[in-house]
Design an enzyme around this catalytic site. Structure first.
Site, mmCIF file in Angstrom:
data_model
loop_
_atom_site.group_PDB
_atom_site.id
_atom_site.type_symbol
_atom_site.label_atom_id
_atom_site.label_comp_id
_atom_site.label_asym_id
_atom_site.label_seq_id
_atom_site.Cartn_x
_atom_site.Cartn_y
_atom_site.Cartn_z
ATOM 1 N N ASP A 23 0.829 -1.205 0.000
ATOM 2 C CA ASP A 23 0.000 0.000 0.000
ATOM 3 C C ASP A 23 0.865 1.258 0.000
ATOM 4 O OD1 ASP A 23 -2.288 -1.624 0.145
ATOM 5 O OD2 ASP A 23 -2.140 -1.721 2.330
ATOM 6 N N HIS B 295 -5.591 -3.469 5.086
ATOM 7 C CA HIS B 295 -4.945 -3.837 3.819
ATOM 8 C C HIS B 295 -5.962 -4.262 2.759
ATOM 9 C CE1 HIS B 295 -1.702 -4.977 1.196
ATOM 10 N NE2 HIS B 295 -1.989 -6.271 1.230
#
Length: 328
Positions: free
Chosen positions: A143, A172
């Site tokens: 990310d 996530h």
């Protein structure tokens, strides 16, 4: 001398991840495990002229146990892309193997959905009486990699990509991913940070970057190479900390009680009582040394937190309840 283990080493993430770890000078022993092809991957990698000794194992003849014996760092990319129910069972079984064979190892979970698979690992370790919150990590580095890459593209500065770091908090997947562009280092231009339309578009792209890859691969695969790169980057930081380097900071989805003081501060900052959150942590020889505060965010960034918390609570409960009552 560090022994690293990759569980799911013959898969789309596992193979490039194993290659990157074979190339890491801090790894002296690399153990690969999968239900198929792991010995072949190991032999292939063993021809590379770096010091790490590589061995591959399959399930027969207690292959998982043999792969894990003496492990210091265990990385789990095992699973089927976008099959959360199947992955839950896979991660549960692998976590049981780690808990019984290498309970002191640092466990790095890549298998999705991380928001649920990390709680699965934790609950398995609790059932076996070997849980140490400082040693179990959800790998959310991708990310940060995506947020940094996409922001550099948006400001049309290719040279910025290699040095830009955009912190990402939360979880996530989807709305739980909270990129905080206002904290980027080096700082992004004010014109970028003040353009809400651009921020919304890039935030969405970071959150659903995996869909972009699946579409580009015509549904024939998901993010493997970028995930392997991000995973190896996190492993590198853990290895540096384990071998004595001070001040190593990394983003990761952790059990907030790993640092009760820091965890309590995070809960205060986000206005929620979740057990897990992706935060920046300072790593050390025993794992999580300190959970770092989020700090100042913009009003736009702050507005994203409530939705993330609601989703995270559901994800975490799903993972933990998968193990409740299970016989391990």
């Amino acid at each position: 001398m560090v022994k690293a283990v990759v569980l799911g080493a013959a898969g789309g993430i596992g193979q490039p991840l194993s290659l990157l770890l074979k190339n890491n000078p801090l790894v002296t022993s690399l153990s690969l495990y999968d239900i198929v092809n792991a010995p072949g991957v190991a032999v292939d990698l063993s021809h590379i002229n770096t010091p790490a000794k590589v061995e591959g194992f399959l399930p027969p003849n207690e292959g998982l146990k043999r792969a894990l014996e003496g492990a210091e760092v265990v990385v789990i990319p095992a699973g089927v892309p976008r099959k959360p129910g199947i992955n839950a069972g896979i991660v549960r079984d692998l976590a049981t193997g780690i808990a019984t064979t290498a309970p002191k190892a640092f466990v790095l979970v890549i298998s999705n959905p991380v928001n649920s698979t990390v709680p699965i690992v934790v609950e398995v370790f609790k059932k076996h009486g070997v849980f140490d919150p400082k040693r179990i990590f959800g790998v959310t580095t991708l990310d940060v990699v995506r947020a940094s890459t996409f922001a550099a593209e948006a400001v049309k500065d290719a040279s910025l990509a290699a040095k830009l770091v955009v912190p990402v908090y939360g979880g996530h997947s989807g709305v739980t991913i909270l990129p905080v562009f206002s904290q980027a280092k080096p700082a992004l231009p004010a014109s970028f940070l003040e353009n809400k339309e651009t921020l919304e578009a890039i935030t969405h792209r970071v959150r659903y970057g995996g869909d972009e890859v699946v579409k580009a691969k015509d549904g024939a695969g998901s993010a493997t190479l970028s995930m392997a790169y991000a995973g190896a980057s996190f492993v590198e930081k853990v290895l540096r900390a384990v071998t004595g380097e001070k001040g190593v900071i990394a983003p990761t989805f952790v059990y907030l009680e790993a640092d009760p003081v820091g965890g309590a501060e995070i809960k205060k900052e986000i206005g929620g009582d979740v057990a897990y959150f992706s935060v920046n942590v300072e790593l050390g020889p025993t794992g999580v040394e300190k959970i770092l505060p989020i700090g100042k965010v913009t009003e736009y960034e702050k507005s994203l937190f409530p939705g993330a918390l609601t989703e995270l609570e559901t994800n975490i409960k799903t993972g933990a309840s998968f193990i409740d009552g299970a016989k391990l």
